[in-house]
Design an enzyme around this catalytic site. Structure first.
Site, PDB file in Angstrom:
ATOM      1  N   ALA A  82     -57.441 -26.806 -11.016  1.00  0.00           N
ATOM      2  CA  ALA A  82     -57.723 -27.228 -12.377  1.00  0.00           C
ATOM      3  C   ALA A  82     -57.834 -28.294 -12.420  1.00  0.00           C
ATOM      4  O   ALA A  82     -57.910 -29.188 -11.429  1.00  0.00           O
ATOM      5  CB  ALA A  82     -56.037 -27.159 -12.988  1.00  0.00           C
ATOM      6  N   GLY A  91     -55.601 -24.232  -8.583  1.00  0.00           N
ATOM      7  CA  GLY A  91     -55.919 -23.132  -9.783  1.00  0.00           C
ATOM      8  C   GLY A  91     -56.936 -22.293  -9.222  1.00  0.00           C
ATOM      9  O   GLY A  91     -57.314 -21.095  -9.562  1.00  0.00           O
ATOM     10  N   GLU A 139     -55.660 -19.315  -7.046  1.00  0.00           N
ATOM     11  CA  GLU A 139     -54.981 -18.658  -7.971  1.00  0.00           C
ATOM     12  C   GLU A 139     -55.895 -17.861  -8.727  1.00  0.00           C
ATOM     13  O   GLU A 139     -55.712 -16.748  -8.980  1.00  0.00           O
ATOM     14  CB  GLU A 139     -54.210 -19.621  -9.035  1.00  0.00           C
ATOM     15  N   GLU A 155     -51.067 -28.353  -5.058  1.00  0.00           N
ATOM     16  CA  GLU A 155     -50.185 -28.918  -5.874  1.00  0.00           C
ATOM     17  C   GLU A 155     -48.975 -29.761  -5.646  1.00  0.00           C
ATOM     18  O   GLU A 155     -48.898 -30.971  -6.256  1.00  0.00           O
ATOM     19  CB  GLU A 155     -49.795 -27.857  -7.183  1.00  0.00           C
TER      20      GLU A 155
HETATM   21  C1  HXC Z   1     -61.077 -32.912 -11.357  1.00  0.00           C
HETATM   22  C2  HXC Z   1     -62.339 -32.934  -9.253  1.00  0.00           C
HETATM   23  C3  HXC Z   1     -61.109 -32.111  -8.713  1.00  0.00           C
HETATM   24  C4  HXC Z   1     -60.192 -31.611  -9.668  1.00  0.00           C
HETATM   25  C5  HXC Z   1     -62.472 -32.502  -7.028  1.00  0.00           C
HETATM   26  N1  HXC Z   1     -62.928 -33.333  -8.101  1.00  0.00           N
HETATM   27  N2  HXC Z   1     -61.517 -31.792  -7.492  1.00  0.00           N
HETATM   28  N3  HXC Z   1     -62.103 -33.471 -10.642  1.00  0.00           N
HETATM   29  N4  HXC Z   1     -60.213 -31.770 -10.902  1.00  0.00           N
HETATM   30  N5  HXC Z   1     -59.223 -30.667  -9.253  1.00  0.00           N
HETATM   31  C6  HXC Z   1     -64.069 -34.133  -8.352  1.00  0.00           C
HETATM   32  C7  HXC Z   1     -63.736 -35.372  -7.748  1.00  0.00           C
HETATM   33  O1  HXC Z   1     -63.075 -36.329  -8.464  1.00  0.00           O
HETATM   34  C8  HXC Z   1     -65.240 -35.665  -7.415  1.00  0.00           C
HETATM   35  O2  HXC Z   1     -65.718 -36.634  -8.595  1.00  0.00           O
HETATM   36  C9  HXC Z   1     -65.899 -34.771  -7.206  1.00  0.00           C
HETATM   37  O3  HXC Z   1     -64.972 -33.622  -7.587  1.00  0.00           O
HETATM   38  C10 HXC Z   1     -66.058 -34.531  -5.800  1.00  0.00           C
HETATM   39  O4  HXC Z   1     -65.054 -34.408  -5.132  1.00  0.00           O
HETATM   40  P1  HXC Z   1     -64.591 -35.139  -3.740  1.00  0.00           P
HETATM   41  O5  HXC Z   1     -62.990 -35.655  -3.868  1.00  0.00           O
HETATM   42  O6  HXC Z   1     -65.543 -36.698  -3.647  1.00  0.00           O
HETATM   43  O7  HXC Z   1     -65.011 -34.249  -2.625  1.00  0.00           O
HETATM   44  P2  HXC Z   1     -64.508 -34.389  -0.944  1.00  0.00           P
HETATM   45  O8  HXC Z   1     -64.566 -35.669  -0.474  1.00  0.00           O
HETATM   46  O9  HXC Z   1     -65.723 -33.398  -0.397  1.00  0.00           O
HETATM   47  O10 HXC Z   1     -63.139 -33.514  -1.113  1.00  0.00           O
HETATM   48  C11 HXC Z   1     -63.233 -32.229  -1.616  1.00  0.00           C
HETATM   49  C12 HXC Z   1     -61.582 -31.817  -2.088  1.00  0.00           C
HETATM   50  C13 HXC Z   1     -61.194 -32.911  -3.011  1.00  0.00           C
HETATM   51  C14 HXC Z   1     -60.797 -31.843  -0.722  1.00  0.00           C
HETATM   52  C15 HXC Z   1     -61.608 -30.594  -2.555  1.00  0.00           C
HETATM   53  O11 HXC Z   1     -61.810 -33.134  -4.081  1.00  0.00           O
HETATM   54  C16 HXC Z   1     -59.491 -32.550  -3.641  1.00  0.00           C
HETATM   55  O12 HXC Z   1     -58.605 -32.723  -2.740  1.00  0.00           O
HETATM   56  N6  HXC Z   1     -59.738 -32.149  -4.882  1.00  0.00           N
HETATM   57  C17 HXC Z   1     -58.515 -31.830  -5.563  1.00  0.00           C
HETATM   58  C18 HXC Z   1     -57.916 -30.491  -4.933  1.00  0.00           C
HETATM   59  C19 HXC Z   1     -56.623 -30.363  -5.574  1.00  0.00           C
HETATM   60  O13 HXC Z   1     -55.540 -31.021  -5.602  1.00  0.00           O
HETATM   61  N7  HXC Z   1     -56.452 -28.960  -6.575  1.00  0.00           N
HETATM   62  C20 HXC Z   1     -55.269 -28.744  -7.154  1.00  0.00           C
HETATM   63  C21 HXC Z   1     -55.328 -29.177  -8.582  1.00  0.00           C
HETATM   64  S1  HXC Z   1     -53.981 -28.955  -9.577  1.00  0.00           S
HETATM   65  P3  HXC Z   1     -65.967 -38.077  -8.625  1.00  0.00           P
HETATM   66  O14 HXC Z   1     -66.378 -38.121 -10.072  1.00  0.00           O
HETATM   67  O15 HXC Z   1     -65.490 -38.767  -8.005  1.00  0.00           O
HETATM   68  O16 HXC Z   1     -67.585 -37.769  -7.878  1.00  0.00           O
HETATM   69  C22 HXC Z   1     -53.976 -27.335  -9.909  1.00  0.00           C
HETATM   70  C23 HXC Z   1     -52.933 -26.691 -10.898  1.00  0.00           C
HETATM   71  C24 HXC Z   1     -53.242 -25.386 -11.055  1.00  0.00           C
HETATM   72  O17 HXC Z   1     -55.050 -26.736  -9.809  1.00  0.00           O
HETATM   73  C25 HXC Z   1     -52.343 -24.765 -12.180  1.00  0.00           C
HETATM   74  C26 HXC Z   1     -52.614 -23.603 -13.048  1.00  0.00           C
HETATM   75  C27 HXC Z   1     -51.873 -23.258 -14.063  1.00  0.00           C
END
Ligand code: HXC
Length: 259
Positions: A65, A108, A111, A131
């Site tokens: 998400a 997400g 999911e 998460e």
């Molecule tokens: C918003 C995101 C994002 C996310 C990545 N980006 N994931 N933006 N929401 N979930 C953006 C980064 O901010 C960055 O933007 C660009 O995408 C590239 O990401 P990087 O981090 O620079 O890439 P990398 O170093 O290759 O790392 C990849 C990664 C990391 C390991 C996947 O991005 C990461 O940990 N992302 C978050 C993963 C996460 O926690 N997901 C769960 C979310 S909570 P900029 O602008 O800086 O270039 C969730 C709840 C679900 O999903 C509930 C459902 C009801």
């Protein structure tokens, strides 16, 4: 266009929906889900569409998400608006959805992948529910669907530690239907081929098969078996059952009419 967050590509009986926010690793924002649900509504209405392929393309499925969208929201806001509740549209869609995962399917994204009916992955696929590292827990099936698929010990490990799972492990634990290991083969193309194959069968039987398998997660065994037998018997009222069995007896290919 930049505001096209879901690309739509019609290939015969298959509609390929590609998440399209590459710069944000396909983070699943609310506007993206509005477009995705809109495309699902259209595909549901269109009798020519027999199967969906849902993918993020060959690089990334979805990194979760949209954290930037969520970070400043408060409880009253997310509760009253049923924040992310609209994700459930995917699971009420009655035609099969073949997921194709390359790269990250996190939070997400994992999911959403688990909402697909058949899930193909490339060797680069990485699944996880990170998460907990953000001070939250999964909110769209990452504690429920994941546990039903892989069992409690692995689900707890993933949900409480955020540990990521690679394609090999995902295949071993049954989180994906198949990994496309062959070098040079595209997971999206394999998913489209599979979806086309499903699209060649009778749509009534396909829908009944999906309904019956899904019921296994919801019903006690005796009720599930009763539903299965009723659906099986009802298919004898279809022209496609007559055609399928006649074609077998006559040693020819069946021509299903979805009725
Ligand atoms: C918003 C995101 C994002 C996310 C990545 N980006 N994931 N933006 N929401 N979930 C953006 C980064 O901010 C960055 O933007 C660009 O995408 C590239 O990401 P990087 O981090 O620079 O890439 P990398 O170093 O290759 O790392 C990849 C990664 C990391 C390991 C996947 O991005 C990461 O940990 N992302 C978050 C993963 C996460 O926690 N997901 C769960 C979310 S909570 P900029 O602008 O800086 O270039 C969730 C709840 C679900 O999903 C509930 C459902 C009801």
């Amino acid at each position: 266009p930049a505001d096209q967050l879901v690309l739509v590509d019609r290939q015969g009986p298959v509609t390929v929906l590609t998440l399209n926010r590459p710069k944000a690793l396909n983070a699943l924002s609310s506007p993206l889900f509005v477009q995705l649900n809109n495309e699902l509504d259209k595909a549901a209405q269109d009798d020519q569409v027999k199967c969906i392929v849902l993918t993020g393309g060959e690089k990334v499925f979805a990194a979760g998400a949209d954290i930037k969208e969520m970070k400043d929201k408060n409880f009253a806001e997310v509760y009253r608006s049923n924040f992310l509740g609209s994700w459930a549209r995917v699971t009420s869609f009655r035609k099969p959805i073949v997921g194709a995962v390359s790269g990250y399917a996190l939070g997400g994204g994992c999911e959403l992948a688990m909402m697909c009916d058949i899930l193909l992955a490339s060797p680069t696929a990485i699944f996880g529910q990170p998460e907990i590292t953000l001070g939250i827990i999964p909110g769209a099936g990452g504690t429920q669907r994941l546990t039903k698929i892989v069992g409690k010990p692995i689900a707890m490990d993933m949900v409480l530690t955020g540990r990521k799972i690679d394609a090999k492990e995902a295949e071993r634990m049954g989180l994906v239907s198949r990994v496309v290991w062959e070098e040079g083969k595209s997971v999206v193309q394999e998913a489209v081929a599979l979806a086309k194959k499903i699209g060649g069968f009778g749509a009534v039987a396909v829908q009944a098969g999906k309904e019956a398998v899904d019921a296994a997660n919801e019903l006690p065994l005796s009720e599930g078996l009763r539903l299965e037998r009723r659906l099986f018997q009802q298919l004898f009222a279809t022209a496609d059952q007559k055609e399928g069995m006649a074609a077998f007896a006559e040693k020819r290919k069946p021509a299903f009419k979805d009725e």
